[in-house]
Design a protein around this motif. Structure first.
Motif, PDB file in Angstrom:
ATOM      1  N   GLY A  48       0.779  -1.231   0.000  1.00  0.00           N
ATOM      2  CA  GLY A  48       0.000   0.000   0.000  1.00  0.00           C
ATOM      3  C   GLY A  48       0.807   1.275   0.000  1.00  0.00           C
ATOM      4  O   GLY A  48       0.235   2.372   0.093  1.00  0.00           O
ATOM      5  N   GLU A  49       2.125   1.170  -0.110  1.00  0.00           N
ATOM      6  CA  GLU A  49       2.978   2.356  -0.034  1.00  0.00           C
ATOM      7  C   GLU A  49       3.589   2.743  -1.377  1.00  0.00           C
ATOM      8  O   GLU A  49       4.152   3.838  -1.505  1.00  0.00           O
ATOM      9  CB  GLU A  49       4.097   2.126   0.983  1.00  0.00           C
ATOM     10  CG  GLU A  49       3.598   1.902   2.406  1.00  0.00           C
ATOM     11  CD  GLU A  49       4.727   1.631   3.380  1.00  0.00           C
ATOM     12  OE1 GLU A  49       5.890   1.959   3.032  1.00  0.00           O
ATOM     13  OE2 GLU A  49       4.469   1.094   4.467  1.00  0.00           O
ATOM     14  N   ARG A  51       3.829   4.302  -4.864  1.00  0.00           N
ATOM     15  CA  ARG A  51       3.077   5.361  -5.508  1.00  0.00           C
ATOM     16  C   ARG A  51       3.785   5.841  -6.769  1.00  0.00           C
ATOM     17  O   ARG A  51       5.007   5.774  -6.877  1.00  0.00           O
ATOM     18  CB  ARG A  51       2.881   6.553  -4.555  1.00  0.00           C
ATOM     19  CG  ARG A  51       1.874   6.273  -3.440  1.00  0.00           C
ATOM     20  CD  ARG A  51       0.467   6.225  -4.018  1.00  0.00           C
ATOM     21  NE  ARG A  51      -0.504   5.694  -3.075  1.00  0.00           N
ATOM     22  CZ  ARG A  51      -0.929   4.430  -3.070  1.00  0.00           C
ATOM     23  NH1 ARG A  51      -0.458   3.581  -3.948  1.00  0.00           N
ATOM     24  NH2 ARG A  51      -1.832   4.032  -2.213  1.00  0.00           N
ATOM     25  N   ASP A  90      -3.875  -1.033  -5.238  1.00  0.00           N
ATOM     26  CA  ASP A  90      -2.769  -1.591  -4.467  1.00  0.00           C
ATOM     27  C   ASP A  90      -2.736  -3.117  -4.492  1.00  0.00           C
ATOM     28  O   ASP A  90      -1.741  -3.720  -4.079  1.00  0.00           O
ATOM     29  CB  ASP A  90      -2.829  -1.110  -3.012  1.00  0.00           C
ATOM     30  CG  ASP A  90      -2.470   0.354  -2.872  1.00  0.00           C
ATOM     31  OD1 ASP A  90      -1.655   0.844  -3.674  1.00  0.00           O
ATOM     32  OD2 ASP A  90      -3.014   1.020  -1.966  1.00  0.00           O
ATOM     33  N   HIS A  93       0.302  -4.911  -6.037  1.00  0.00           N
ATOM     34  CA  HIS A  93       1.561  -4.529  -5.390  1.00  0.00           C
ATOM     35  C   HIS A  93       2.772  -5.214  -6.007  1.00  0.00           C
ATOM     36  O   HIS A  93       3.752  -4.558  -6.384  1.00  0.00           O
ATOM     37  CB  HIS A  93       1.490  -4.853  -3.894  1.00  0.00           C
ATOM     38  CG  HIS A  93       2.789  -4.660  -3.194  1.00  0.00           C
ATOM     39  ND1 HIS A  93       3.217  -3.434  -2.734  1.00  0.00           N
ATOM     40  CD2 HIS A  93       3.791  -5.547  -2.882  1.00  0.00           C
ATOM     41  CE1 HIS A  93       4.411  -3.558  -2.177  1.00  0.00           C
ATOM     42  NE2 HIS A  93       4.785  -4.821  -2.234  1.00  0.00           N
TER      43      HIS A  93
END
Length: 350
Positions: A48-49, A51, A90, A93
């Motif tokens: 989720g990080e 970007r 996400d 990933h």
């Protein structure tokens, strides 16, 4: 029987029931605690990080979609990712992590999911998702592309194929359909005996509709993680539930809980009525990969096989001991297949 005795018996029954509930809760908490103490290779994975460059795309019916672009902008081909029901961008990933250095990637949150617009969105159908994808391609994909769809995201690609078949073999040069279905989801057994599955399908639409009408109340309870949801996600979302990372399970559980109940309820009928098998022959114009987990109970392997029969040039990969979240559970298999698909798309001009 005296009143005192009746009260005593009732108290004993309530006490026994409470003790049983408490014992079950303690057992459940103990089980989850033991699972979390096991070695976790994904404990430091930045779920989720990741970007990229964030942009907004407004669809033809006025809905704002959250889009992220990643990787080299001058790449000759864009890989477009369409996520599944109750998830968000996400959920790609591992694909993003492994492909972003060498490929131009476009990931977006489908309408009402993730960071895309929810309020005031009336059209929540698969057909509309196909048009959303069309709008995203026109806005942010200037050249050729490969489309990758998981679950509902695969249905989004099918809706695009039905409405805009002229794109395939021209701008769209490859397709990957992951753990998805071309129709008849209302007939799957969910791993249950036939009569039980039939009863579940009969009751489910009404139950989902009721939850949708009480969405605000339901959502307040869903915001708090629980041992029950953790265990359910671990068991139902992954084929190798004994060895799946607890961190990964929490990540997926959080994604699903962040999807409002009214969104879940509104899209459910569209998923059950989805029927696109007759439109899929257009995929035979481009290299196509079909990937499914051997233990997928949501979109079982037979649904992928049905797609492969309509698209005879497609490559079908059934991943052993894996369930519906195959792109997260076995990313090395999925990523290898995607790299091969991209090579085929760039090398084959049909």
């Amino acid at each position: 029987m005296s009143r005192r005795r009746r009260v005593g018996i009732a108290g004993a029954i309530v006490g026994a029931a409470s003790a049983g509930v408490a014992t079950a809760a303690l057992a459940k908490r103990y089980a989850v605690g033991r699972i979390r103490l096991r070695p976790d290779p994904a404990a430091n994975e930045p779920f989720g990080e990741l970007r990229g460059r964030e942009v907004a795309v407004t669809t033809s019916d006025g809905v704002r979609l959250h889009v992220e672009l990643d990787g080299p902008e001058d790449a000759p081909l864009t890989v477009v990712f369409c996520h599944g029901y109750t998830l968000n961008l996400d959920s790609w990933h591992y694909q993003r992590r492994d492909l972003r250095e060498t490929h131009r990637l476009l990931l977006f949150d489908q309408r009402c999911h993730g960071r895309s617009q929810r309020e005031g969105v009336a059209d929540r159908t698969i057909e509309r998702l196909g048009e959303d994808l069309y709008d995203v391609l026109n806005a942010q994909v200037p050249g050729p592309c490969v489309l990758v769809g998981h679950s509902m995201g695969g249905m989004t690609i099918m809706a695009l194929a039905e409405r805009h078949p002229e794109l395939f073999g021209d701008r769209i040069q490859g397709v990957a359909l992951i753990a998805t279905s071309a129709g008849k989801l209302a007939e799957i057994t969910l791993g249950l005996p036939a009569l039980v599955a039939k009863a579940v399908h009969f009751v489910a639409p009404q139950a989902v509709a009721v939850l949708g009408r009480r969405a605000a109340l339901v959502d307040r309870g869903r915001q708090f993680g629980s041992d029950v949801s953790f265990l359910a996600m671990r068991l139902l979302g992954f084929g190798d539930s004994r060895n799946v990372s607890p961190t990964l399970v929490d990540f997926v559980d959080t994604m699903i809980r962040s999807t409002p109940t009214d969104v879940i309820a509104d899209f459910y009928p569209a998923l059950m009525s989805h029927d696109a098998l007759g439109a899929l022959d257009v995929l035979d114009k481009v290299p196509t990969s079909i990937i499914v987990g051997e233990k997928d109970w949501i979109t079982p392997p037979d649904h992928s096989r049905a797609i492969a029969e309509v698209v005879p040039s497609a490559r079908l990969e059934v991943v052993p001991n894996t369930s519906h979240l195959v792109q997260l559970e076995r990313p090395e298999v999925v990523n290898e297949e995607l790299r091969d698909l991209i090579k085929r798309a760039q090398g084959e001009k049909r």
